[in-house]
Design a protein around this motif. Sequence first.
Motif, PDB file in Angstrom:
ATOM      1  N   ILE A 186       0.849  -1.176   0.000  1.00 46.81           N
ATOM      2  CA  ILE A 186       0.000   0.000   0.000  1.00 46.81           C
ATOM      3  C   ILE A 186       0.892   1.235   0.000  1.00 46.81           C
ATOM      4  O   ILE A 186       2.023   1.194   0.485  1.00 46.81           O
ATOM      5  CB  ILE A 186      -0.967   0.034   1.209  1.00 46.81           C
ATOM      6  CG1 ILE A 186      -0.190   0.110   2.528  1.00 46.81           C
ATOM      7  CG2 ILE A 186      -1.879  -1.180   1.204  1.00 46.81           C
ATOM      8  CD1 ILE A 186      -1.079   0.263   3.759  1.00 46.81           C
ATOM      9  N   GLN A 200      -9.248   1.149   5.962  1.00 46.57           N
ATOM     10  CA  GLN A 200      -9.924   1.604   4.752  1.00 46.57           C
ATOM     11  C   GLN A 200      -9.705   0.668   3.583  1.00 46.57           C
ATOM     12  O   GLN A 200     -10.498   0.660   2.642  1.00 46.57           O
ATOM     13  CB  GLN A 200      -9.449   3.014   4.391  1.00 46.57           C
ATOM     14  CG  GLN A 200      -9.938   4.096   5.348  1.00 46.57           C
ATOM     15  CD  GLN A 200      -9.253   5.428   5.114  1.00 46.57           C
ATOM     16  OE1 GLN A 200      -8.356   5.558   4.268  1.00 46.57           O
ATOM     17  NE2 GLN A 200      -9.661   6.442   5.863  1.00 46.57           N
ATOM     18  N   ARG A 201      -8.645  -0.125   3.641  1.00 45.43           N
ATOM     19  CA  ARG A 201      -8.357  -1.084   2.576  1.00 45.43           C
ATOM     20  C   ARG A 201      -8.835  -2.484   2.936  1.00 45.43           C
ATOM     21  O   ARG A 201      -8.487  -3.454   2.269  1.00 45.43           O
ATOM     22  CB  ARG A 201      -6.851  -1.077   2.284  1.00 45.43           C
ATOM     23  CG  ARG A 201      -6.388   0.216   1.628  1.00 45.43           C
ATOM     24  CD  ARG A 201      -4.882   0.369   1.706  1.00 45.43           C
ATOM     25  NE  ARG A 201      -4.387   1.526   0.966  1.00 45.43           N
ATOM     26  CZ  ARG A 201      -4.428   2.770   1.411  1.00 45.43           C
ATOM     27  NH1 ARG A 201      -4.957   3.031   2.598  1.00 45.43           N
ATOM     28  NH2 ARG A 201      -3.962   3.764   0.672  1.00 45.43           N
TER      29      ARG A 201
END
Length: 286
Positions: A186, A200-201
């Motif tokens: 990320i 959030q991922r």
Amino acid sequence: MDGWSARFVVRTAKSLEDTTDIELTPKNKRDHYVDTITAEVPLFINEGNIGLGIELLELEGGRDDGLGLVIVNGLVAGGNAEKACKNSTNGQGETIMYGDSIASADLLLRRRNNEADEMDVSSVQTECLGYDAMVNKLVGLLDPLNNREKIDSATVVLTLKRLRRRPKINIQLQYPPSQNLPPEMITLQPGDNLRMAMLQRGIKLNDPLAQRYDGKPTGSGNCGSGGLCRTCAVAVLRGGELLSPAKANEKKMMEDTPRWRLACKSWAGYGMKEGDVVIQVNPRQW
């Protein structure tokens, strides 16, 4: 250098009267930010060289109010700014670069008065001015040098706005062997919270093996970023210097596992640096 923009900002002073300023800002705030630096330009007045020696380029202008966008386009060969920049490359201050915009300028004059030195300071604001308005301001600032009697030295201190690319922090996430998941990469921006970025991922952080540091019942195993339950702990294998330093409470909680960090108390891009970080998720399961 088409990344510059300008915006009007309304500020409330102590007198409760609103004042409107205009300031430089990047068009793309996600990828760029404005850095403010100062550069000193000594003027060699004994040699008759009292100009700055800076070439300017107008990106936007022609307005009746004198506003616009002007950047540094170069330095005059042998001019005072070029001499100052040569010294700065030897570690003696900041350099002036192409694309910088002059936000303000201060003239420091050291005078002799009855065998005692006196310092006079005068200033002009030049942020978001067009070419003509900026040149008039800077030339007017140097007017006192036309009468150099009793002036020992003169220095112009420039406040420069510089457009910079935001650093990117690449974080490799490694999962416990029992989860049978491949490593994942990320990319975060400076100031991104590690826990929020992972949640959030869709990355699950609530480790069922975790226990709250304060001894209270674990419950859902999620204290909501309070820094108490330790369920978001991660092991930092490499690149820990790119995360915000742990504070005293976190260090106390992690004193038995110094390579662990609370994701909820870790922010990426410390010191506006970029690079790679390697993290083990749910380190208790390794």
